[in-house]
Design a protein around this motif. Structure first.
Motif, mmCIF file in Angstrom:
data_model
loop_
_atom_site.group_PDB
_atom_site.id
_atom_site.type_symbol
_atom_site.label_atom_id
_atom_site.label_comp_id
_atom_site.label_asym_id
_atom_site.label_seq_id
_atom_site.Cartn_x
_atom_site.Cartn_y
_atom_site.Cartn_z
ATOM 1 N N ARG A 61 53.499 22.619 36.374
ATOM 2 C CA ARG A 61 52.454 22.029 36.008
ATOM 3 C C ARG A 61 51.613 21.867 36.960
ATOM 4 O O ARG A 61 50.119 21.771 36.869
ATOM 5 C CB ARG A 61 52.707 20.614 35.383
ATOM 6 C CG ARG A 61 53.075 19.557 36.389
ATOM 7 C CD ARG A 61 53.514 18.279 35.830
ATOM 8 N NE ARG A 61 52.273 17.670 35.145
ATOM 9 C CZ ARG A 61 52.262 16.257 34.932
ATOM 10 N NH1 ARG A 61 53.454 15.550 35.066
ATOM 11 N NH2 ARG A 61 51.322 15.625 34.410
ATOM 12 N N TRP A 62 51.795 21.688 38.444
ATOM 13 C CA TRP A 62 51.023 21.521 39.393
ATOM 14 C C TRP A 62 50.148 22.537 39.858
ATOM 15 O O TRP A 62 48.861 22.437 39.971
ATOM 16 C CB TRP A 62 51.522 20.736 40.729
ATOM 17 C CG TRP A 62 52.341 19.450 40.222
ATOM 18 C CD1 TRP A 62 53.604 19.188 39.911
ATOM 19 C CD2 TRP A 62 51.795 18.174 39.858
ATOM 20 N NE1 TRP A 62 53.831 18.005 39.599
ATOM 21 C CE2 TRP A 62 52.836 17.435 39.932
ATOM 22 C CE3 TRP A 62 50.124 17.908 39.911
ATOM 23 C CZ2 TRP A 62 52.356 16.073 39.199
ATOM 24 C CZ3 TRP A 62 50.065 16.606 39.887
ATOM 25 C CH2 TRP A 62 51.138 15.556 39.175
ATOM 26 N N LEU A 63 50.612 23.687 39.566
ATOM 27 C CA LEU A 63 49.839 24.804 39.998
ATOM 28 C C LEU A 63 49.101 25.182 38.689
ATOM 29 O O LEU A 63 48.031 25.629 38.835
ATOM 30 C CB LEU A 63 50.865 26.187 40.373
ATOM 31 C CG LEU A 63 51.134 26.079 41.807
ATOM 32 C CD1 LEU A 63 52.245 27.106 42.087
ATOM 33 C CD2 LEU A 63 50.134 26.020 42.779
ATOM 34 N N ALA A 64 49.654 24.983 37.618
ATOM 35 C CA ALA A 64 49.039 25.333 36.326
ATOM 36 C C ALA A 64 47.562 24.500 36.149
ATOM 37 O O ALA A 64 46.602 24.799 35.744
ATOM 38 C CB ALA A 64 49.711 25.219 35.165
ATOM 39 N N LEU A 65 47.950 23.114 36.690
ATOM 40 C CA LEU A 65 46.741 22.223 36.641
ATOM 41 C C LEU A 65 45.489 22.797 37.461
ATOM 42 O O LEU A 65 44.151 22.571 36.804
ATOM 43 C CB LEU A 65 47.122 20.861 37.237
ATOM 44 C CG LEU A 65 46.035 19.794 37.221
ATOM 45 C CD1 LEU A 65 45.507 19.581 35.792
ATOM 46 C CD2 LEU A 65 46.593 18.793 38.224
ATOM 47 N N LEU A 66 45.686 23.592 38.383
ATOM 48 C CA LEU A 66 44.340 24.060 39.055
ATOM 49 C C LEU A 66 43.544 25.041 38.027
ATOM 50 O O LEU A 66 42.325 25.202 38.436
ATOM 51 C CB LEU A 66 44.920 24.909 40.384
ATOM 52 C CG LEU A 66 45.567 24.044 41.335
ATOM 53 C CD1 LEU A 66 46.028 24.872 42.503
ATOM 54 C CD2 LEU A 66 44.658 22.920 41.953
ATOM 55 N N ASN A 67 44.491 25.673 37.116
ATOM 56 C CA ASN A 67 43.621 26.541 36.456
ATOM 57 C C ASN A 67 42.283 25.865 35.285
ATOM 58 O O ASN A 67 41.597 26.651 34.703
ATOM 59 C CB ASN A 67 44.480 27.362 35.187
ATOM 60 C CG ASN A 67 45.429 28.389 36.385
ATOM 61 O OD1 ASN A 67 44.933 28.775 37.239
ATOM 62 N ND2 ASN A 67 46.520 28.586 35.486
ATOM 63 N N ALA A 68 42.298 24.639 35.111
ATOM 64 C CA ALA A 68 41.787 23.671 34.162
ATOM 65 C C ALA A 68 40.650 23.171 35.241
ATOM 66 O O ALA A 68 39.401 22.654 34.543
ATOM 67 C CB ALA A 68 42.764 22.758 33.750
ATOM 68 N N LEU A 69 40.547 23.451 36.517
ATOM 69 C CA LEU A 69 39.567 22.928 37.394
ATOM 70 C C LEU A 69 38.551 24.201 37.837
ATOM 71 O O LEU A 69 39.020 25.172 37.706
ATOM 72 C CB LEU A 69 39.879 22.452 38.575
ATOM 73 C CG LEU A 69 41.051 20.967 38.140
ATOM 74 C CD1 LEU A 69 41.791 20.552 39.458
ATOM 75 C CD2 LEU A 69 40.034 20.025 37.473
#
Length: 253
Positions: free
Chosen positions: A210-218
Motif C-alpha cells: 500500500r505504501w508504494l501504491a499510495l504514491l500513485n495517488a499523489l
C-alpha cells in the motif's frame, strides 16, 4: 521529466550524523547517490551553524543539490495565533537559499490570521509548506480546514504530505491522498508499521505494498523526500538504491 528526490538528513539517524560531524557531512553522500536535494533539519543545527547559514548554503550548492528547510515549529500556537518565530524562520530559509520552509500546522483555528501570514510571506519571498504531523493537529479534518481557508484567501501555501504520519493521527493515508492531493507540493515518503501500541517508520519496500501504491495517488511533480531509516554497511549504496526506487517507481492509471 524525472521525479525530484530529496533526502531528509534524519534518515541517517542522529548518532551517525553526530559521529560524522553534522548534516554537512552527508551532502556528498546524497549528491553521489543521485538525489536532487536535501532537507536540512533546524533541530540538528548547532548555534554556530545557525549563525553561518550562507556557508551551509554554499556547501549545498557545491554538491549540486537544492535545499529545503524543516523546522520543528507549528504555524499556529495553542491559542490560535500565528507563531511569532515565523518571520525569523523565513529569513533563515532565505539565508539557506532553500526552496521552502516546512512547518507543522499546529492549532489553526481562525482564517483571520492568514492575512498576516500572507504579508509575512510576501515580504520574505519564501515559499511555505505545511505538513501533517503525528499529533491531533495533523488530522485530515484539520488539514482540510486549513487548506480550504488558504484557497478561500488565495494564499500560496501548499502541503507536505507525510505518507506515514496519518496513522499516528488516526486517519487512513489513502483517504487523505484523495482529499488533499491537489494541494500537495512535497511528499515525505515512509511506511509505518505497528510497533506495540505505536508505529515506527520503515522503508516503503519493506512493508505492505500500500505504501508504494499510495504514491500513485499523489502529484507526479511533487518532490519525494526520503524520511525512512537509511541503514546498512554503505550509506551511499542504500541511499542510491532508494533514490532510484522512488524516482523510477511506475505510476499506474
Amino acid at each position: 521529466m524525472p521525479r525530484k528526490i530529496i533526502v531528509v538528513t534524519t534518515a541517517y539517524g542522529h548518532d551517525y550524523l553526530h559521529a560524522q560531524g553534522g548534516q554537512i557531512a552527508v551532502l556528498p553522500i546524497i549528491a553521489n547517490a543521485g538525489a536532487d536535494g536535501v532537507e536540512i533539519r533546524r533541530e540538528l543545527l548547532s548555534d554556530e551553524e545557525l549563525a553561518h547559514l550562507p556557508s551551509l548554503a554554499f556547501a549545498v550548492e557545491v554538491n549540486h543539490l537544492q535545499a529545503c528547510y524543516s523546522v520543528p515549529e507549528p504555524l499556529c500556537l495553542a491559542d490560535g495565533s500565528l507563531n511569532p518565530c515565523l518571520p525569523a524562520l523565513l529569513e533563515e530559509t532565505r539565508l539557506l537559499n532553500a526552496l521552502w520552509l516546512k512547518v507543522s500546522l499546529g492549532y489553526f483555528q481562525d482564517s483571520a490570521v492568514l492575512a498576516t501570514l500572507g504579508d509575512w510571506l510576501a515580504s520574505s519571498g519564501v515559499a511555505l509548506v505545511v505538513e501533517n504531523d503525528q499529533t491531533a493537529c495533523g488530522t485530515l479534518a484539520a488539514m482540510q480546514r486549513f487548506q480550504s481557508a488558504c484557497q478561500a484567501q488565495a494564499l500560496p501555501v501548499t502541503l507536505t504530505f507525510d505518507t506515514g504520519n496519518w496513522l499516528w493521527a488516526g486517519d487512513a493515508p489513502e483517504q487523505a491522498a484523495r482529499q488533499l492531493a491537489p494541494a500537495v507540493s512535497y511528499i515525505h515518503v515512509k511506511a509505518a508499521v505497528a510497533d506495540g501500541e505505536r508505529f515506527r517508520a520503515v522503508p516503503p519496500d519493506q512493508a505492505d505494498p500500500r505504501w508504494l501504491a499510495l504514491l500513485n495517488a499523489l502529484p507526479a511533480d511533487a518532490p519525494r523526500g526520503i524520511e525512512f531509516p537509511l541503514t546498512g554497511d554503505s550509506p551511499l549504496d542504500v541511499t542510491r538504491y532508494y533514490v532510484n526506487l522512488l524516482r523510477e517507481e511506475p505510476r499506474h492509471a
